[in-house]
Motif scaffolding. Sequence first.
Motif, PDB file in Angstrom:
ATOM      1  N   GLU A   4       1.035  -1.094   0.145  1.00  0.00           N
ATOM      2  CA  GLU A   4      -0.207   0.331   0.484  1.00  0.00           C
ATOM      3  C   GLU A   4       1.193   1.179  -0.075  1.00  0.00           C
ATOM      4  N   VAL A   5       0.865   2.460  -0.643  1.00  0.00           N
ATOM      5  CA  VAL A   5       1.327   3.641  -0.684  1.00  0.00           C
ATOM      6  C   VAL A   5       0.684   5.179  -0.362  1.00  0.00           C
ATOM      7  N   VAL A   6       0.985   5.434   1.003  1.00  0.00           N
ATOM      8  CA  VAL A   6       0.482   6.234   1.585  1.00  0.00           C
ATOM      9  C   VAL A   6       1.475   7.362   0.639  1.00  0.00           C
ATOM     10  N   ILE A   7       0.819   8.637   0.255  1.00  0.00           N
ATOM     11  CA  ILE A   7       0.919   9.895  -0.437  1.00  0.00           C
ATOM     12  C   ILE A   7       0.697  10.958   0.201  1.00  0.00           C
ATOM     13  N   PRO A   8       1.928  11.590   0.916  1.00  0.00           N
ATOM     14  CA  PRO A   8       1.150  12.837   1.622  1.00  0.00           C
ATOM     15  C   PRO A   8       1.004  14.257   0.197  1.00  0.00           C
ATOM     16  N   ALA A   9       0.258  15.055   0.520  1.00  0.00           N
ATOM     17  CA  ALA A   9      -0.112  15.657  -0.468  1.00  0.00           C
ATOM     18  C   ALA A   9      -0.619  17.160  -0.049  1.00  0.00           C
ATOM     19  N   ALA A  10      -0.299  17.556   1.268  1.00  0.00           N
ATOM     20  CA  ALA A  10      -1.132  18.390   1.383  1.00  0.00           C
ATOM     21  C   ALA A  10      -0.492  19.584   2.591  1.00  0.00           C
ATOM     22  N   GLY A  11       0.695  19.736   1.611  1.00  0.00           N
ATOM     23  CA  GLY A  11       1.586  20.507   1.627  1.00  0.00           C
ATOM     24  C   GLY A  11       1.766  22.776   1.110  1.00  0.00           C
ATOM     25  N   SER A  12       1.632  23.032   1.316  1.00  0.00           N
ATOM     26  CA  SER A  12       1.860  24.078   0.761  1.00  0.00           C
ATOM     27  C   SER A  12       2.955  24.620  -0.974  1.00  0.00           C
ATOM     28  N   GLY A  13       3.936  24.243  -0.141  1.00  0.00           N
ATOM     29  CA  GLY A  13       5.083  24.709  -2.062  1.00  0.00           C
ATOM     30  C   GLY A  13       5.365  25.807  -1.640  1.00  0.00           C
ATOM     31  N   ARG A  83       4.570  17.926   7.308  1.00  0.00           N
ATOM     32  CA  ARG A  83       4.883  16.179   6.022  1.00  0.00           C
ATOM     33  C   ARG A  83       4.149  15.302   7.358  1.00  0.00           C
ATOM     34  N   GLN A  84       5.361  14.929   8.756  1.00  0.00           N
ATOM     35  CA  GLN A  84       5.643  14.118   9.458  1.00  0.00           C
ATOM     36  C   GLN A  84       4.180  13.764  10.349  1.00  0.00           C
ATOM     37  N   HIS A  85       3.429  14.242  10.484  1.00  0.00           N
ATOM     38  CA  HIS A  85       2.568  14.577  10.885  1.00  0.00           C
ATOM     39  C   HIS A  85       0.697  13.994   9.630  1.00  0.00           C
ATOM     40  N   SER A  86       0.752  14.548   8.573  1.00  0.00           N
ATOM     41  CA  SER A  86       0.214  13.378   7.632  1.00  0.00           C
ATOM     42  C   SER A  86       0.595  12.353   7.471  1.00  0.00           C
ATOM     43  N   VAL A  87       2.104  12.088   7.369  1.00  0.00           N
ATOM     44  CA  VAL A  87       1.946  10.831   6.777  1.00  0.00           C
ATOM     45  C   VAL A  87       1.551  10.169   7.845  1.00  0.00           C
ATOM     46  N   ARG A  88       1.192  10.265   9.087  1.00  0.00           N
ATOM     47  CA  ARG A  88       0.741   9.510  10.938  1.00  0.00           C
ATOM     48  C   ARG A  88       0.209   9.220  10.486  1.00  0.00           C
ATOM     49  N   HIS A  89      -1.460  10.587   9.558  1.00  0.00           N
ATOM     50  CA  HIS A  89      -3.006  10.243   9.333  1.00  0.00           C
ATOM     51  C   HIS A  89      -2.717   9.376   8.625  1.00  0.00           C
TER      52      HIS A  89
END
Length: 236
Positions: A4-13, A83-89
């Motif tokens: 399974e793959v987790v893709i963090p995409a919740a940044g602001s760039g 990012r780390q919190h997004s990945v944990r979620h």
Amino acid sequence: MGYEVVIPAAGSGKRMGAGHNKLFIELLGKPLIAHTLQVFEEDDQCDEIIVVVKKEEEERIKTIVRSQGFKKRIQFVAGGEERQHSVRHGLMHIKRDGVVLIHDGARPFVPLERISELVKTADAVGAAILAVPVKDTVKSVAESFIEKTVDRSRLWLAQTPQAFRLSVILEAHEKAYREGYVATDDAALVEWIGKQVAVVNGDERNIKITTPEDLTLAEYYILKNKGNRNANRTRL
Ligand code: C5P
């Protein structure tokens, strides 16, 4: 072997300076996040994709996903402050204790054969990342003067995907969350709990699109990949 793959995409760039999430930037008419998702859509080993999004961007990303007609199971999960919190979620939504990949939404050029090698290694070791050796001479600098030249023979640049047995990466993330420890990648959390992380050769093309200069190179790679696909079809 499935993953399974987790893709963090919740940044602001912020470094892209686009004034919005860089994953919406269009590369040859298709948003960056769609290019990244396409990689996993095409990988038979990928069983499920978990995209971590900002609540206010969820509908926009869902619309992009629908427009691409992806067949894979895709879940959407709300992101966090870092990012780390997004990945944990994202990790908290995985039920099966197999191999899980974590891959930045801004890296659309990871080759499938590198993913396959990475998954095999993570299954055997418990944790593995893609990385490439440093090519340039590295200087440690303080106030505009060189302090020293760093021995580069042992230096590698970490890429994603990074792959872990779910129990290993969850243990690392939960401890980091409890103790307020934040690192710049997921492997660092596993190192921090004292477990070994294997390094698998990555690929120089597997860039993280970060600044405006990266966009030109990205469009070149997309055109080149298209050219290769068409050539393969002609050969068949
Ligand atoms: O900013 P950077 O490119 O290092 O971010 C890496 C990835 O992490 C991006 O795909 C970004 O959308 C994601 N991210 C996230 N939640 C945050 C910050 C970044 O999902 N709070």
